[in-house]
Design a protein around this motif. Structure first.
Motif, mmCIF file in Angstrom:
data_model
loop_
_atom_site.group_PDB
_atom_site.id
_atom_site.type_symbol
_atom_site.label_atom_id
_atom_site.label_comp_id
_atom_site.label_asym_id
_atom_site.label_seq_id
_atom_site.Cartn_x
_atom_site.Cartn_y
_atom_site.Cartn_z
ATOM 1 N N ASP A 1 -14.251 -8.112 -2.799
ATOM 2 C CA ASP A 1 -15.088 -7.693 -1.670
ATOM 3 C C ASP A 1 -15.222 -8.791 -0.615
ATOM 4 O O ASP A 1 -15.322 -8.539 0.571
ATOM 5 C CB ASP A 1 -16.467 -7.286 -2.205
ATOM 6 C CG ASP A 1 -17.417 -6.943 -1.090
ATOM 7 O OD1 ASP A 1 -17.114 -5.969 -0.365
ATOM 8 O OD2 ASP A 1 -18.433 -7.648 -0.924
ATOM 9 N N GLY B 1 -13.504 -4.424 -7.876
ATOM 10 C CA GLY B 1 -13.969 -4.094 -6.538
ATOM 11 C C GLY B 1 -14.885 -5.169 -5.984
ATOM 12 O O GLY B 1 -14.751 -5.590 -4.828
ATOM 13 N N HIS C 1 -6.822 -3.468 -7.443
ATOM 14 C CA HIS C 1 -7.980 -2.602 -7.261
ATOM 15 C C HIS C 1 -7.542 -1.214 -6.766
ATOM 16 O O HIS C 1 -8.027 -0.184 -7.256
ATOM 17 C CB HIS C 1 -8.931 -3.266 -6.266
ATOM 18 C CG HIS C 1 -10.178 -2.497 -6.003
ATOM 19 N ND1 HIS C 1 -11.024 -2.053 -7.001
ATOM 20 C CD2 HIS C 1 -10.744 -2.090 -4.841
ATOM 21 C CE1 HIS C 1 -12.036 -1.402 -6.474
ATOM 22 N NE2 HIS C 1 -11.888 -1.408 -5.157
ATOM 23 N N TRP C 2 -6.631 -1.179 -5.784
ATOM 24 C CA TRP C 2 -6.107 0.092 -5.303
ATOM 25 C C TRP C 2 -5.518 0.918 -6.444
ATOM 26 O O TRP C 2 -5.779 2.100 -6.585
ATOM 27 C CB TRP C 2 -4.999 -0.122 -4.258
ATOM 28 C CG TRP C 2 -5.453 -0.761 -2.969
ATOM 29 C CD1 TRP C 2 -6.716 -0.785 -2.451
ATOM 30 C CD2 TRP C 2 -4.623 -1.464 -2.036
ATOM 31 N NE1 TRP C 2 -6.730 -1.464 -1.255
ATOM 32 C CE2 TRP C 2 -5.461 -1.885 -0.970
ATOM 33 C CE3 TRP C 2 -3.262 -1.786 -1.992
ATOM 34 C CZ2 TRP C 2 -4.970 -2.615 0.110
ATOM 35 C CZ3 TRP C 2 -2.777 -2.497 -0.903
ATOM 36 C CH2 TRP C 2 -3.630 -2.917 0.134
ATOM 37 N N ARG D 1 0.834 -1.201 0.000
ATOM 38 C CA ARG D 1 0.000 0.000 0.000
ATOM 39 C C ARG D 1 0.874 1.259 0.000
ATOM 40 O O ARG D 1 0.621 2.213 -0.734
ATOM 41 C CB ARG D 1 -0.907 0.000 1.230
ATOM 42 C CG ARG D 1 -2.122 0.899 1.062
ATOM 43 C CD ARG D 1 -3.072 0.793 2.246
ATOM 44 N NE ARG D 1 -4.413 0.329 1.918
ATOM 45 C CZ ARG D 1 -5.299 1.000 1.193
ATOM 46 N NH1 ARG D 1 -4.976 2.167 0.658
ATOM 47 N NH2 ARG D 1 -6.493 0.517 0.962
ATOM 48 N N GLY E 1 -10.023 -1.786 -14.804
ATOM 49 C CA GLY E 1 -10.653 -1.915 -13.489
ATOM 50 C C GLY E 1 -11.487 -3.169 -13.365
ATOM 51 O O GLY E 1 -12.298 -3.318 -12.469
ATOM 52 N N SER F 1 -16.295 -6.512 -12.099
ATOM 53 C CA SER F 1 -15.611 -5.392 -11.449
ATOM 54 C C SER F 1 -14.600 -5.917 -10.435
ATOM 55 O O SER F 1 -14.890 -6.817 -9.653
ATOM 56 C CB SER F 1 -16.665 -4.519 -10.750
ATOM 57 O OG SER F 1 -16.239 -4.147 -9.466
ATOM 58 N N THR G 1 -6.425 -7.220 -4.788
ATOM 59 C CA THR G 1 -6.745 -6.061 -3.954
ATOM 60 C C THR G 1 -5.800 -4.904 -4.294
ATOM 61 O O THR G 1 -6.232 -3.756 -4.474
ATOM 62 C CB THR G 1 -6.633 -6.433 -2.462
ATOM 63 O OG1 THR G 1 -7.567 -7.484 -2.194
ATOM 64 C CG2 THR G 1 -6.941 -5.239 -1.568
ATOM 65 N N SER H 1 -6.093 0.645 -9.594
ATOM 66 C CA SER H 1 -7.162 1.042 -10.506
ATOM 67 C C SER H 1 -7.902 2.265 -9.976
ATOM 68 O O SER H 1 -8.184 3.211 -10.718
ATOM 69 C CB SER H 1 -8.125 -0.129 -10.693
ATOM 70 O OG SER H 1 -9.210 0.254 -11.489
ATOM 71 N N GLU H 2 -8.184 2.241 -8.681
ATOM 72 C CA GLU H 2 -8.881 3.370 -8.046
ATOM 73 C C GLU H 2 -8.087 4.660 -8.199
ATOM 74 O O GLU H 2 -8.653 5.746 -8.294
ATOM 75 C CB GLU H 2 -9.072 3.106 -6.541
ATOM 76 C CG GLU H 2 -9.922 1.894 -6.217
ATOM 77 C CD GLU H 2 -11.412 2.215 -6.231
ATOM 78 O OE1 GLU H 2 -11.911 2.749 -5.231
ATOM 79 O OE2 GLU H 2 -12.071 1.936 -7.266
ATOM 80 N N SER H 3 -6.755 4.528 -8.201
ATOM 81 C CA SER H 3 -5.942 5.741 -8.315
ATOM 82 C C SER H 3 -5.602 6.037 -9.772
ATOM 83 O O SER H 3 -4.668 6.774 -10.064
ATOM 84 C CB SER H 3 -4.674 5.598 -7.475
ATOM 85 O OG SER H 3 -3.866 4.574 -8.013
#
Lengths: 343, 343, 343, 343
Positions: free
Chosen positions: A325, A321, A111-112, A80, A305, A319, A108, A114-116
């Motif tokens: 989950d 995310g 995903h992080w 992270r 994503g 997705s 995971t 991708s979110e950024s």
């Protein structure tokens, strides 16, 4: 386009088939090039990589276990806090889309990213088959085949010696390998993490079977299976360097307990790492290859994503995310199905 | 309740697992009894049967190929004209529900019976995976594993001798085994019934590969593959006793043609019956067992006129009429996926 | 003539093939009948037996692991003091010649019986291949195949994770399985009971390999391997009910020691019982069948007090006394041969 | 010293293990270097070769089928007239000793070279196990395992359909694969080149079996099996480019004849090339590795004009001249042993 790939987490039969398919599809269908980062996310943290081409070497890895890129488990905290570093490496190498191939931890992190804003397409990988939103993941079929063949072998020994035999298979949080191999190999009991067991009931079942004149008792135990709290105390396994619970042989401990309680000879086998290595089954090679082809397509058509997933006989995109989950565990009705053969 | 079962058509790994699951579920969950008719529909035409119990014998057949009930192909005309006789046998034996396990022919007859009021639940069986409305059928995974292992073996011989090797696999009307084993084993070309081939193109592809310096060429040929009409004339194979087209070795004929046209040494292997016999894979044992459990449930809950089917990872019930309406063939996009690796 | 047979000691792939061959040869070639005593020598001590005929059941056991007669380990003291009882049972059942199939313990008892005048022909059986006077025993080839396949699988995992992997295989007093599977699977070190190891040297070898840039280290450890006394203290395993030393995981202990000393991630796999169960290899079926045929011939031609043995490609008869005089261990030159690949 | 090696004749599982062992032993034990000639004797006729080192590539070929050096069949006439050319190539490359790995043809050429003064050590290779003076050759065990597994599979299909099944296995001049796989898989008849068969007797045996109520008949046929002259006329197979007789399916022809004569459904499977490709069994890897080590030792200790051979569990050296003097065929008593299970 320039595609980056990496393989993260524990190794798994089929990883190389995914790599091969991504390289082939990128080159042939899109004229894109592929860069492989080494040893999972570490390769991105430390900018270690190699250019992959569909030459003899990459062509020849289809049936080979493991991953030619290497893999490593990375502490999620380190990961992270290293996301900036990772983005930097991607920029430095001119990577347009990253395709991480891995399990819950890897996806995971994907995903992080991708979110950024990093364009990412995930490929799910897990021996344990516990990633949500996909019917199956490659590697599971191979592990199942190996576990089943081993249990097949234990039957004849157990019969000849009139023994109780316990066999511990992989599955820390989900009992899919245990459930399927128990069904496939005709186990007399299967214990999974999702359904805590009662040692008294297990012992009664064993006794009843021998009282009926049956010759042996085979019990498949997922490594994450747990006794009901008041039924037996499991020695603790401690935690590993990432704070994950470590397992120390529930099957061995249960075996000793059965032997102590009913005085019957018990033998325990822990299949261990042989379940995850070596040549993938044909099923896993096909699934891994199709995941690779479809992930490459998604990378080029802008479906970022997302994660490739098997739905029926189709490969679809879900997705990222949603996929990370929660874990996909064995539902009660599937366990009941198997339970029809217990005893 | 009294359940009747039969296994029809060609044998298939997993048939015994279905039988075992039906007997177990009938006895344990419903207290019902099971009668097995011998040699497919013939057993019903001639009232030959046996009472099946979940004893050591039935318990032990889980991993055994073939069918302990025997099987036979019956002329559809004879079958249609014998429906009354079949109903009579069912009545005479007090059969409440019939569970026929078989392919297109068997399920069509099951549909006829159902239409005329007999309570029927079908279990689909086909090596070729060409039955509609279900993602997969048991037996296919085993055939795929055997074919893939054989092609794996041919690679090293072909390489060492710089040869063209053709391997003929099962698949008269649908190319699923060829498609999947070609993908799994890294074939350089796969020919299926759904996509007629052009011999000129095949020869060009072979030549290009050797001109590039590659060491060998492996081509997987489904037994029902056909050349484009103007490309090559296939010797006719005649018809069998039921008027079905008989195949006489498209791979052998294509191999001879390639050898003739480009002067390269070609070897052809016809896998034949080894694809359908022997121990089922773990995957097929699980699928067959689940089909058996769910068909027994449907028999008891009155869901008649249906067939069990795999959808994703669930077993569902579909209409028999729909299932036998057409064969499930390889769609164009699935062939294109595989074609990414041709050449 | 009336032939008695029993299977003693641990079970072993090929036992059923011997039984089948004895029954077939006795009936077809000599018109003799065969009585099978149950659970090894216990069946003779307690007069539990069954008449064996070459029917479907006996015909079908050729490829089946274990033994349909059951087997049991018996305390040698009890056995010695029960010789009179055994002779009585043989007399009561009119047994002309006894053919015990078993390992060192069983053959020693057979030798005692023979010395006291009972007509006996022994058939050697040992997974471990440590019976003297015969090139090989059945079961060994199967165990070797299983161990080798497992080590093959561990290679790719070890490579992908750059790990040290230890795999413990059978072999309490002789290292044949370890020696052969280490050679067959390309192990980087093999430890056997005949050659005590030095932990320092093992650690140095591991370190050198990784310093050279190699990706992994695979070490095969026979369960009876031992460290040199001053090199490492092995936790004791205690003794079993017969006073035999019990083993408690030399590989696990060595693995922990290597991890402690050089700080490299080590994983240990104990193959255990999967090595001795299940379908015998073709080699073992042939050897077991030939042993059965030739033992039956010897029983009928009066060659008593002997054991069948493989010499080259011939089956010969050797003296029981000689065969049980000592164990066949791995000679120094065979270990040196394997050592050419260490490091 | 400088060692030259080549692999000649048909490919065979284990060739790469021999190559690997020669390279390893030459480098580690003797500090010698190894040159591999490509495509059998052709590489020596045309001076095509490569320097082999024990690097990752050579280390990794242990379990790989085929031969990394390539192989080719060469007309013996061309070979004989090219001996000068071969010696020239050896001189040009500074080869001190040549180690040809091959079958009868290759070893005969090796013998010629040896006679004319070239230092040669032969390594026997034959799927068919028909080279004299050695108990076994590598490749045979793998072919046997593959053939046996295939016949195992055919049993259940034959049973389910009550069929006669013929399976053709390799063995042009010697019936070893047929003999052993027939024994291992419980065939009801095995036909080998050494014992011409009578079609009437075959048909009678089939009929008797079904009349007794047995469910099926499995017959193993070596490709070189022949009918007695007055019993059936076999279509001729012609000759290949070297004047060798070509075989065209004795099993197919016999199957058609049985079907014609007794009206029973017959199915024939020709195993073909799958018998000779792919991963060698553990047994073959060990034997091949030991052959390689010992041939290298002989090359360095001056034991030239010899061939390595397995005798019992020892590797010995025998005279090349003796080894190529005649083929090792199945002796009558070994066939009689198998015949105990016929019918």
């Amino acid at each position: 386009m320039r595609i980056g790939i990496l393989t993260g987490g524990g190794d798994c039969p089929g990883l190389n088939a995914v790599i091969r398919a991504i390289v082939r599809t990128s080159e042939n269908r899109y004229g894109s090039s592929v860069v492989g980062f080494r040893d999972g996310w570490r390769g991105l943290l430390e900018d270690r990589k190699e250019r992959l081409r569909f030459d003899d070497r990459v062509d020849s890895i289809l049936a080979r276990g493991g991953t030619i890129l290497g893999t490593a488990r990375v502490n999620p905290e380190i990961l992270r806090s290293g996301l900036d570093r990772i983005q930097q490496t991607l920029d430095d190498n001119g990577i347009d889309v990253l395709i991480p191939i891995g399990g819950e931890g890897t996806l995971t992190a994907a995903h992080w990213l991708s979110e950024s804003g990093v364009p990412v397409v995930g490929v799910p990988k897990t021996i344990d088959n516990d990633i949500a939103c996909t019917d199956y993941t490659f590697g599971f079929n191979t592990a199942l085949a190996i576990a089943t063949e081993a249990i097949d072998r234990l039957h004849t020994t157990a019969e000849s010696h009139q023994r109780v035999m316990l066999v511990e298979v992989m599955g820390r949080h989900a009992g899919w390998i245990a459930l399927h191999s128990g069904l496939a190999a005709g186990a007399h009991l299967t214990l999974i993490p999702e359904q805590p067991f009662d040692v008294d009931e297990v012992c009664s079942m064993v006794k009843r079977r021998f009282q009926r004149g049956d010759s042996h008792f085979i019990c498949v135990v997922a490594e994450g299976a747990e006794p009901k709290p008041d039924s037996m105390t499991l020695r603790e396994g401690g935690v590993d360097e990432f704070g994950h619970k470590r397992f120390t042989g529930v099957a061995q401990q249960l075996g000793a307990e059965i032997e102590r309680r009913i005085g019957k000879e018990v033998r325990t086998t822990v299949l261990g790492h042989v379940q995850r290595g070596g040549t993938p089954t044909a099923y896993d090679r096909v699934l891994a290859t199709r995941f690779g082809i479809n992930a490459t397509d998604a990378a080029h058509t802008g479906e970022h994503g997302k994660m490739v997933a098997l739905r029926g006989s189709e490969i679809e995109l879900v997705s990222l995310g949603e996929a990370v989950d929660h874990l996909k565990v064995v539902p009660r009705n599937r366990y009941d199905e198997a339970a029809a053969f217990f005893g």
